[in-house]
Design an enzyme around this catalytic site. Structure first.
Site, mmCIF file in Angstrom:
data_model
loop_
_atom_site.group_PDB
_atom_site.id
_atom_site.type_symbol
_atom_site.label_atom_id
_atom_site.label_comp_id
_atom_site.label_asym_id
_atom_site.label_seq_id
_atom_site.Cartn_x
_atom_site.Cartn_y
_atom_site.Cartn_z
ATOM 1 C CE LYS A 107 -16.145 -14.390 11.362
ATOM 2 N NZ LYS A 107 -15.963 -12.458 12.172
ATOM 3 N N GLY B 3 -6.152 -8.397 1.812
ATOM 4 C CA GLY B 3 -4.997 -7.838 2.120
ATOM 5 C C GLY B 3 -4.485 -8.886 1.875
ATOM 6 N NE ARG C 250 -4.160 -1.741 1.949
ATOM 7 C CZ ARG C 250 -5.107 -1.839 3.231
ATOM 8 N NH1 ARG C 250 -4.813 -1.207 4.335
ATOM 9 N NH2 ARG C 250 -6.528 -2.740 2.455
ATOM 10 N N GLY D 60 -12.017 -4.684 2.076
ATOM 11 C CA GLY D 60 -13.831 -4.356 2.035
ATOM 12 C C GLY D 60 -14.315 -3.782 0.486
HETATM 13 C C1 3PG Z 1 -8.792 -1.967 5.404
HETATM 14 O O1 3PG Z 1 -7.242 -2.426 5.643
HETATM 15 O O2 3PG Z 1 -9.539 -2.844 5.549
HETATM 16 C C2 3PG Z 1 -8.759 -0.939 5.121
HETATM 17 O O3 3PG Z 1 -7.106 -0.084 5.285
HETATM 18 C C3 3PG Z 1 -10.182 -0.147 5.668
HETATM 19 O O4 3PG Z 1 -9.864 -0.193 7.544
HETATM 20 P P1 3PG Z 1 -10.992 -0.896 7.858
HETATM 21 O O5 3PG Z 1 -11.339 -1.936 7.575
HETATM 22 O O6 3PG Z 1 -10.453 -0.806 9.128
HETATM 23 O O7 3PG Z 1 -11.621 0.746 7.595
HETATM 24 MG MG MG Z 2 -11.295 -3.278 6.443
#
Ligand code: 3PG
Ligand code: MG
Length: 420
Positions: free
Chosen positions: A222, A378, A36, A401
């Protein structure tokens, strides 16, 4: 109206850039995957090369209070400097006098970074520290209060800069102060950075006009977090591999015995519904017939393979088995478009990385034969990096997400705030 980073005149301007530097750290606070950070470098360099200065802002993790050192962005300043090749001054704060003073003194070519925005409840705009038994009135009052101070917080961040760039695709699904609200302070001076532009284009290309056959591979822990995306993807893809932790929920829903594996019983009805819908739509769903199981969630645990419908108690499915590997590799290698989200096993433990490695190799093979492969989330990107295959796939997304929500067809607040 939004501007274009390619044509904007940055001379003498201070640009505040929302990046997603929410990166994994080890116990000594070393960055273990800098994807990132590397992704955001071209945007930062563009501003500097254009004669501007840069204020970087990000969140890291999900801290619940101010000054929690485990979540301090001070831990990653060194990595940013190394990858950028420029000194980065750390403000040690985001909302205090020091940050404001530093921003006011910034000279063209200089870079500074604010402290973790989520040290303040105002970033997310959600009240903190409410008692568990708080009444609805108390909750409403606390919410009103934080929404009001969120306006001040947002205005303060905006006051540091002349132009706002949102390059945090990974956080674009959050309607937070730094990702969305701040854009209103820069009606004629807001824009996407290169990460955002690249991500939106790659995903639009894949979802809008995919070459066929188009397969999605979903893993992860999940079913509950993936259920909407499975349904959305069924409208687009020709086939789906459903793997990772959800394997066991699907097996259990069909009457299998899954031992100590993760089994989301409240998802059984939905799992059966997905199987039915896939059949009606003529979409091939692939599951691993076998699992590599462990005694406990530990890298050195004893391992054994079982049929996924007959896992004895005392064993937990932690990777796909040999039959699953053979089956998945066989179907992946002839695809023309592949979307991969979520590892198929606990790849962080070497004993359970075999399946995920095989999937990655098969995707690389398909890519070498002309397929377009988009890797998102990720964990899948971390896996691809761990195997050293990142430049052998077509596109590595920095979103997890956010990627899934965008594919689901939701409007991402971070995107909407720039476009509107
Ligand atoms: C992530 O890694 O999902 C993003 O950086 C957003 O983080 P968050 O899910 O804690 O909002
Ligand atoms: Mg997240």
């Amino acid at each position: 109206m939004s501007q274009s980073i390619d044509t904007y005149d940055f001379r003498g301007k201070r640009a505040i850039i929302r990046v997603d530097f929410n990166v994994p750290l080890d116990e000594k606070f070393n960055v273990t995957d800098s994807t990132r950070i590397r992704a955001a470098i071209p945007t930062i360099k563009k501003v500097l090369a254009g004669g501007g200065s840069v204020i970087l802002m990000s969140h890291l993790g999900r801290p619940k209070k101010n000054n929690d050192d485990r979540f301090s962005l001070s831990h990653i300043v060194g990595e940013v400097e190394k990858l950028l090749g420029t000194k980065v001054e750390f403000a040690g704060d985001s909302w205090g006098e020091k940050a404001a003073e530093m921003a006011a003194k910034l000279q063209p070519g200089q870079v500074m970074m604010l402290e973790n925005l989520r040290f303040y409840a105002e970033e997310e705009g959600k009240p903190r520290g409410l008692a568990d038994d708080a009444s609805d009135d108390e909750k409403a009052a606390a919410k009103k209060e934080v929404k009001a101070s969120q306006k001040e917080f947002t205005a303060r961040l905006a006051s540091y800069a002349d132009v706002y760039i949102n390059d945090a695709f990974g956080t674009a699904h959050r309607a937070h102060a730094s990702t969305a609200l701040i854009a209103d302070h820069f009606p004629g001076d807001k824009m996407f950075g290169y990460v955002m532009m690249g991500e939106l284009k790659a995903i639009d290309d894949v979802m809008g006009n995919p070459q066929r056959p188009f397969m999605a591979i979903l893993g992860g822990a999940k079913v509950s977090t993936k259920i909407v995306i499975i349904e959305k993807l069924m409208e687009k893809v020709d086939s789906l591999i459903l793997s990772g932790g959800m394997t066991y929920t699907f097996a259990s829903a069909q009457g299998g015995h899954v031992g100590d594996s993760k089994d989301e019983k409240e998802m059984h009805a939905l799992a059966l519904d997905i199987l039915k819908k896939a059949k009606e739509k003529g979409i091939a769903l692939y599951f691993s017939p076998d699992a590599l199981c462990g005694r406990e969630f530990d890298p050195n645990t004893e391992t054994k393979q079982f049929d996924v419908f007959e896992i004895p108690d005392g064993w937990e499915g932690m990777d796909i088995g040999q039959k699953g590997i053979a089956k998945f590799v066989d179907v992946i290698k002839d695809q023309k478009t592949i979307l991969w989200n979520g590892p198929v096993g606990v790849f962080e433990f070497d004993k359970f990385a075999t399946g995920t490695r095989a999937i990655a190799d098969a995707i690389v093979e398909a890519t070498s034969k002309g397929a377009f492969s988009l890797i998102g989330g990720g964990d899948s990107v971390a896996a691809i990096n761990k195997f050293g295959l990142a430049n052998k796939v077509s596109y590595n997304s920095t979103g997890g997400g956010a990627l899934l929500e965008y594919i689901e067809g939701k409007e991402l607040p971070g995107v909407a705030a720039i476009r509107k």
